[in-house]
Design an enzyme around this catalytic site. Structure first.
Site, PDB file in Angstrom:
ATOM      1  N   GLY A 219      34.246  32.305  35.189  1.00  0.00           N
ATOM      2  CA  GLY A 219      34.093  32.339  36.795  1.00  0.00           C
ATOM      3  C   GLY A 219      33.899  31.009  37.509  1.00  0.00           C
ATOM      4  O   GLY A 219      34.827  30.226  37.373  1.00  0.00           O
ATOM      5  N   GLU A 220      32.835  30.818  38.024  1.00  0.00           N
ATOM      6  CA  GLU A 220      32.406  29.759  38.785  1.00  0.00           C
ATOM      7  C   GLU A 220      33.536  29.173  39.798  1.00  0.00           C
ATOM      8  O   GLU A 220      33.914  28.024  39.812  1.00  0.00           O
ATOM      9  CB  GLU A 220      32.224  28.396  37.769  1.00  0.00           C
ATOM     10  N   HIS A 221      33.684  30.142  40.849  1.00  0.00           N
ATOM     11  CA  HIS A 221      34.660  29.942  41.563  1.00  0.00           C
ATOM     12  C   HIS A 221      34.436  31.061  42.593  1.00  0.00           C
ATOM     13  O   HIS A 221      33.885  32.116  42.575  1.00  0.00           O
ATOM     14  CB  HIS A 221      36.175  29.929  41.122  1.00  0.00           C
ATOM     15  N   ALA A 222      35.346  30.810  43.810  1.00  0.00           N
ATOM     16  CA  ALA A 222      35.316  31.789  44.896  1.00  0.00           C
ATOM     17  C   ALA A 222      36.887  32.028  45.325  1.00  0.00           C
ATOM     18  O   ALA A 222      37.774  31.130  44.900  1.00  0.00           O
ATOM     19  CB  ALA A 222      34.571  31.424  46.008  1.00  0.00           C
TER      20      ALA A 222
END
Length: 307
Positions: A219-222
């Site tokens: 993940g580590e995103h928007a």
């Protein structure tokens, strides 16, 4: 040129730089080389060496026995514990090591050259950091791995997601937990979701994440426009949702529990169990331009929408 008159320098310290901000103190047996840039309100403990190309921001604390080599930058409000080591490796030169604002590095921790410690991150005592640390992450061990996230409530979910138990409300704006139905008979159990009743969007894509090493982070995103719906159909996975002001952490460990992550919410998945299978339904086809992968860019985008 002498340092600002408000700077306190112990008689047994050697300060060759004139770039010290007001309110800074340098304790005994420390050496600050000419050219080093030290901000305002900095506290430098005993036996600290700061080389000429090091940069120390405002209100930083550097405890005893620390060496800040050329290429090390500490942003504002950083804390460096006693005997923390910024490794200096000839093969890694000219590495630039950056500790972002508000981060904390515990005593006897080791930071390999060329890494970035994210804003608000916490490196625990004795950790050996061999890769970049994400914003707000807590890392420990050798090699260091993420054990949690600072200032992030860990939500207690109802055991087995019982029908009678209410699901908690998340702090991160727009993120919602959804209970999925379960049908059981002699042939086994079945969970399902229907568009409108459980899914707040019509999926255009799905993907599954599995065989993830336990210490890896995904993940580590928007997303700018894409909605996502996460279900851990087997095993368990820790999830953090972050709207730029508030965060939540929860454990997805049941095929009866779904998590809706709307656009402009930062998502992180970590602490995968060895058997974890994470199903993700997406409202849109894959579009690389829809991703925000830098946390700084995410905060800037959230701020611009709020203003």
């Amino acid at each position: 040129m002498q340092p600002d008159s408000a700077v306190l320098i112990h008689p047994q310290a050697l300060v060759e730089s004139s770039n010290l901000g007001a309110g800074t103190s340098v304790q005994a047996f420390s050496h600050v080389l000419s050219g080093a840039r030290i901000g305002r309100g900095v506290t430098i403990g005993d036996h600290v060496l700061i080389e000429a190309e090091a940069v120390v921001g405002d209100r930083v604390t550097v405890k005893c026995g620390v060496q800040l080599w050329n290429g090390v930058t500490l942003e504002e409000d950083v804390f460096i514990g006693p005997n923390a080591t910024f490794a200096c490796d000839r093969s890694a030169l000219p590495a630039r090591t950056l500790v972002r604002a508000g981060a904390s590095i515990g005593s006897n921790a080791t930071i390999r050259p060329g890494l970035t410690i994210g804003p608000g991150a916490q490196v625990m005592d004795g950790a050996v950091v061999t890769r970049d640390v994400p914003p707000n992450a807590i890392v420990a061990g050798n090699p260091a791995h993420i054990t949690g996230y600072k200032d992030t409530p860990q939500l207690a979910l109802p055991g087995q997601v019982a029908e009678s138990a209410a699901l908690p409300t998340l702090h991160a704006r727009g993120a919602v937990l959804v209970r999925l139905p379960k049908v059981v008979d002699l042939r086994g159990a079945l969970s399902f979701g229907e568009i409108g009743a459980h899914l707040p969007f019509t999926p255009q894509r799905f993907f599954m994440v599995y065989d993830v090493p336990t210490r890896e982070v995904r993940g580590e995103h928007a997303h700018k426009a894409c909605h996502q719906f996460l279900v851990c159909v087997k095993g368990s996975v820790g999830v953090v949702v972050d709207d730029g002001q508030q965060r939540d952490e929860l454990l997805l460990d049941s095929p009866r529990l779904g998590l809706h992550i709307p656009p402009m919410v930062w998502g992180i998945q970590y602490q995968f169990s060895p058997d974890a299978v994470l199903l993700v339904l997406a409202s849109d086809r894959y579009d690389a331009d829809d991703y925000i992968r830098s946390y700084d860019d995410f905060l800037a985008a959230v701020g611009s929408k709020a203003s």
